[in-house]
Design a protein around this motif. Structure first.
Motif, short mmCIF file in Angstrom:
data_model
loop_
_atom_site.label_atom_id
_atom_site.label_comp_id
_atom_site.label_asym_id
_atom_site.label_seq_id
_atom_site.Cartn_x
_atom_site.Cartn_y
_atom_site.Cartn_z
N THR A 52 -2.88 -6.97 3.21
CA THR A 52 -3.53 -7.95 3.74
C THR A 52 -3.36 -8.62 4.99
O THR A 52 -4.31 -8.69 5.73
CB THR A 52 -3.58 -9.04 2.40
OG1 THR A 52 -4.00 -8.36 1.40
CG2 THR A 52 -4.41 -10.02 2.90
N ARG A 53 -2.05 -8.68 5.02
CA ARG A 53 -1.42 -9.42 6.48
C ARG A 53 -1.94 -8.43 7.59
O ARG A 53 -2.25 -8.75 8.87
CB ARG A 53 -0.20 -9.76 6.49
CG ARG A 53 0.16 -10.88 5.54
CD ARG A 53 1.62 -11.48 5.93
NE ARG A 53 2.54 -10.52 5.37
CZ ARG A 53 3.27 -10.37 4.30
NH1 ARG A 53 2.72 -11.23 3.18
NH2 ARG A 53 4.05 -9.61 3.91
N SER A 54 -1.79 -7.03 7.46
CA SER A 54 -2.04 -6.24 8.53
C SER A 54 -3.63 -6.17 8.65
O SER A 54 -4.03 -6.04 9.93
CB SER A 54 -1.71 -4.59 8.00
OG SER A 54 -0.32 -4.64 7.72
N HIS A 55 -4.46 -6.11 7.83
CA HIS A 55 -5.70 -6.12 8.04
C HIS A 55 -6.07 -7.45 8.83
O HIS A 55 -7.19 -7.59 9.80
CB HIS A 55 -6.80 -6.21 6.68
CG HIS A 55 -6.40 -4.81 6.06
ND1 HIS A 55 -6.96 -4.61 4.70
CD2 HIS A 55 -6.09 -3.61 6.52
CE1 HIS A 55 -6.48 -3.39 4.59
NE2 HIS A 55 -6.14 -2.80 5.47
N SER A 56 -5.45 -8.47 8.38
CA SER A 56 -5.94 -9.72 9.05
C SER A 56 -5.56 -9.62 10.67
O SER A 56 -6.20 -10.55 11.49
CB SER A 56 -5.06 -10.82 8.57
OG SER A 56 -3.83 -10.79 8.83
N LYS A 57 -4.72 -8.87 11.00
CA LYS A 57 -4.20 -8.64 12.53
C LYS A 57 -4.89 -7.55 13.02
O LYS A 57 -4.59 -7.07 14.15
CB LYS A 57 -2.63 -8.44 12.55
CG LYS A 57 -1.81 -9.78 12.23
CD LYS A 57 -0.64 -9.27 12.07
CE LYS A 57 0.40 -10.41 11.59
NZ LYS A 57 1.84 -10.15 11.42
N GLY A 58 -6.06 -7.09 12.36
CA GLY A 58 -7.04 -5.75 12.87
C GLY A 58 -6.06 -4.51 12.63
O GLY A 58 -6.50 -3.72 13.52
N ARG A 59 -5.28 -4.36 11.62
CA ARG A 59 -4.62 -2.96 11.78
C ARG A 59 -5.18 -2.37 10.54
O ARG A 59 -5.63 -2.92 9.49
CB ARG A 59 -3.14 -3.08 11.50
CG ARG A 59 -2.45 -3.97 12.74
CD ARG A 59 -0.96 -4.35 12.33
NE ARG A 59 -0.20 -4.72 13.66
CZ ARG A 59 0.85 -5.68 13.18
NH1 ARG A 59 1.42 -5.90 12.06
NH2 ARG A 59 1.53 -5.99 14.54
N VAL A 60 -5.25 -0.93 10.81
CA VAL A 60 -5.50 0.03 9.42
C VAL A 60 -4.30 0.53 8.98
O VAL A 60 -3.29 0.83 9.81
CB VAL A 60 -6.57 0.97 10.19
CG1 VAL A 60 -6.82 2.07 9.12
CG2 VAL A 60 -7.70 0.50 10.72
N VAL A 61 -4.43 0.57 7.74
CA VAL A 61 -3.20 1.13 6.98
C VAL A 61 -3.63 2.21 6.12
O VAL A 61 -4.57 2.39 5.59
CB VAL A 61 -2.80 0.05 6.03
CG1 VAL A 61 -1.52 0.57 5.17
CG2 VAL A 61 -2.31 -1.12 6.63
N ILE A 62 -2.79 3.35 6.32
CA ILE A 62 -2.81 4.60 5.74
C ILE A 62 -1.56 4.85 4.72
O ILE A 62 -0.51 4.91 5.26
CB ILE A 62 -2.99 5.82 6.87
CG1 ILE A 62 -4.32 5.60 7.43
CG2 ILE A 62 -3.30 7.05 6.11
CD1 ILE A 62 -4.33 6.40 8.89
N LEU A 63 -1.69 5.22 3.68
CA LEU A 63 -0.65 5.63 2.75
C LEU A 63 -0.84 7.02 2.55
O LEU A 63 -1.82 7.61 2.06
CB LEU A 63 -0.74 4.63 1.38
CG LEU A 63 -0.77 3.28 1.38
CD1 LEU A 63 -1.01 2.71 0.05
CD2 LEU A 63 0.29 2.74 2.20
N SER A 64 0.41 7.73 2.92
CA SER A 64 0.31 9.15 3.01
C SER A 64 1.14 9.80 1.92
O SER A 64 2.30 9.23 1.68
CB SER A 64 0.86 9.60 4.50
OG SER A 64 0.85 10.93 4.62
N GLU A 65 0.87 10.79 1.40
CA GLU A 65 1.63 11.64 0.24
C GLU A 65 2.27 10.83 -0.72
O GLU A 65 3.48 10.96 -0.93
CB GLU A 65 2.76 12.36 1.13
CG GLU A 65 2.20 13.04 2.52
CD GLU A 65 3.10 13.18 3.61
OE1 GLU A 65 4.04 14.32 3.49
OE2 GLU A 65 3.37 12.37 4.32
N PRO A 66 1.57 9.96 -1.33
CA PRO A 66 2.31 9.35 -2.51
C PRO A 66 2.27 10.29 -3.44
O PRO A 66 1.67 11.26 -3.91
CB PRO A 66 1.19 8.47 -3.09
CG PRO A 66 -0.18 9.14 -2.58
CD PRO A 66 0.13 9.69 -1.36
N GLN A 67 3.45 10.12 -4.58
CA GLN A 67 4.02 10.74 -5.77
C GLN A 67 3.22 10.66 -6.95
O GLN A 67 2.39 9.50 -6.81
CB GLN A 67 5.34 10.64 -6.10
CG GLN A 67 6.44 11.19 -4.93
CD GLN A 67 7.49 11.31 -5.45
OE1 GLN A 67 7.94 11.03 -6.56
NE2 GLN A 67 8.62 11.55 -4.54
#
Length: 576
Positions: free
Chosen positions: A521-536
């Motif tokens: 949520t905080r990342s999005h508020s700063k205009g950042r895109v979050v990618i979660l890679s290779e979850p188990q």
């Protein structure tokens, strides 16, 4: 390319697996039971009964009850534990682990209070079994188990010195330090005759263990002690002089008179009894598995322990659990199936019916010698010494549990020991979690004067500076989230896309997921895109929930890191 619908799992509930609660006795009968099996089981059952007879009486006396209560427990609970349990070889009955808590309950609430606490404990064990908590009970840290069993051994040993030396002290203090202060203040009251009888019994048991380990040392020593005291008219305290003649029949089941308002006061003791019964029975089953190569069913065992304790309470008996030493004796004597444990109870019943009047001649000093051996066996001195060279955290748990057991209370000792072990485990796990450059989080600490936006890590994998890639290694649980989020929050302000590689995250708990959600949520508020890679696969359920919560926001999942890189570049080119 990337797969945004990566996360999927079967959320259907597992059916109730009733077959996990089928007793091993039924399994044996279904597979076929021969006369040869019966012969081996009968010999083993008789051997164990001979061993259990003096122990049952001695443990009952040490617990502040009468010797017949120990026999009732061994007969009733012993039969049911074998008949209904999840182990082929388990022998149940009263054990040394219960001596302290039983003595405490009787002194505070009377014997009726103990019966109620035992019945409640049995009910709790049944619930624990059906909730499948047996697997978790087996994971109680060994330093906790060793600490309180060694502490109990010290308490039992101290309590028997009154009968061993013949002090004849009435109203002896219940705490170890108070007992020894009283002993040293009354050295002039030592009875040489009682001491000689007790020491001789102790020496005979040790000699038989060394030179005739298969002989029933306890029974032989008690028989000889009673014979010598009777033939020579030795004036010492006996079962007859202390408790009168033992009944030679089982009582009818009944409920004691009690006020329901007393249950809250008895609940802590019931919880302790249930905990001890669960832990010791499963430890005994594990030992039996190691000796035979078989596997027990832990939750079935808990249910059987619960039924046995409730029934023992209805018959006026003591708490019961699996007895490691008697179970090992059963295996070494050739026991093959639960029938040996059931026969051990039947043989004890026959002995009680036919020979109970003879028990009045057994000197209490001889029983004290038996309990000294029991205390020595319980102490696990070699393991205790071994743990003293373990890492400092394990040593702290061991010594704290040991001292609290002796000086404070068994319940407090277990609670503190488990909590300390959990905290130390979390500290170790937090120290194992790393981010990106493998800098241990537990060592990450920053002052308030440095620029919080200073770059701590450098992007890699040949990606532009606007794309940050970080790899989380280790469990993402409540013990590590604050440290981990602190590291992630120090990401360079110029970053536009953040890739979190989660291939080495074996689990995420609810607290970890909440922290991850806040970070996104905080990342999005700063205009950042979050990618979660290779979850188990083990983290999919919670991540699915997170994806639903963040619907409509720039949050992506990818099965492979290459997909995450391509997705990051695509998003970067589309950002203003």
């Amino acid at each position: 390319m990337h797969d945004r619908n990566l996360l999927s799992e079967d959320t259907s509930k597992r059916p109730f697996e009733w077959h996990l609660f089928v007793p091993k006795f039924y399994t044996v009968l279904r597979q076929g039971y021969s006369w040869t099996d019966l012969r081996h089981d009968a010999i083993a059952g008789l051997t164990v009964a001979i061993v259990a007879l003096p122990l049952a009486m001695a443990l009952a006396i040490a617990s502040g009850a009468t010797p017949d209560k120990g026999l009732i427990t061994a007969i009733i609970a012993g039969f049911l534990i074998s008949a209904l349990g999840g182990s082929r070889f388990q022998i149940g009955g009263p054990t040394g682990a219960f001596v302290v808590v039983v003595f405490d309950v009787i002194s505070r609430h009377g014997y009726d209070g103990l019966i109620v606490a035992t019945i409640i404990a049995g009910f709790l064990l049944i619930i624990a079994g059906f909730l499948r908590l047996g697997t978790f009970i087996k994971y109680i840290p060994q330093p906790v188990v060793t600490g309180f069993t060694t502490g109990i051994a010290v308490i039992i040993f101290s309590s028997q010195m009154n009968a061993f030396f013949g002090f004849g002290i009435e109203g002896l203090s219940a705490d170890v330090l108070g007992e020894w202060q009283t002993y040293f203040a009354n050295l002039d009251r030592i009875d040489p005759t009682t001491l000689a009888l007790a020491a001789g019994t102790l020496a005979l048991i040790i000699i038989l263990r060394i030179y005739a380990p298969k002989a029933p040392g306890f029974l032989i020593a008690l028989t000889m002690g009673a014979g010598i005291a009777t033939l020579f008219g030795v004036q010492v305290a006996t079962i007859g002089s202390q408790f009168g003649e033992l009944p030679h029949f089982l009582p009818m089941p009944s409920l004691p008179e009690f006020n329901i308002s007393e249950i809250p006061e008895l609940l802590p003791s019931a919880l302790t009894i249930a905990f001890l019964a669960g832990v010791e029975s499963l430890l005994s089953a594990v030992v039996a598995d190691g000796m035979t190569g078989r596997r027990h069913r832990s939750n079935c065992e808990l249910v059987a322990q619960g039924i046995a304790n409730m029934t023992s309470g209805f018959f006026g008996g003591l708490p019961a659990t699996g007895a490691i030493a008697r179970t090992a004796t059963n295996i070494k004597s050739g026991g093959r199936t639960p029938v040996s444990g059931m026969l051990h109870a039947v043989f004890l019943l026959l002995i009680m019916l036919l020979f109970a009047p003879l028990a009045v001649y057994i000197p209490l000093a001889c029983l004290a010698a038996v309990l000294v051996i029991v205390a020595w066996n319980m102490s696990e001195l070699d393991r205790f010494v071994q743990f003293l060279s373990a890492p400092i955290g394990d040593r702290l748990v061991l010594v704290s549990t040991f001292l609290l057991t002796i000086l404070v209370d068994l319940t407090v000792a277990i609670e503190v020991g488990v909590v300390m072990a959990a905290l130390i485990f979390m500290h170790r796990m937090a120290g194992a979690v790393k981010v990106a450059t493998h800098i241990s989080l537990i060592e990450e600490d920053h002052d308030d004067l440095s620029d919080p936006s200073a770059k701590n890590y450098t992007p890699g994998h040949g990606l532009p500076e606007e794309i940050e890639t970080y790899e989380i290694t280790g469990p993402f649980f409540f013990g590590t989230v604050s440290l981990l989020i602190d590291v992630l929050e120090r990401i360079d302000v110029t970053s536009k896309v953040i890739i979190l590689r989660m291939r080495n995250v074996p689990m995420i708990d609810a607290t970890g997921m909440a922290a991850l959600s806040d970070f996104i949520t905080r990342s999005h508020s700063k205009g950042r895109v979050v990618i979660l890679s290779e979850p188990q696969p083990s983290t999919l359920k919670l991540l699915n929930q997170l994806k639903k919560e963040k619907a409509g926001t720039p949050l992506y999942f990818t099965a492979r890191f290459e997909e995450a890189k391509n997705l990051a570049l695509d998003n970067l080119s589309g950002l203003p």
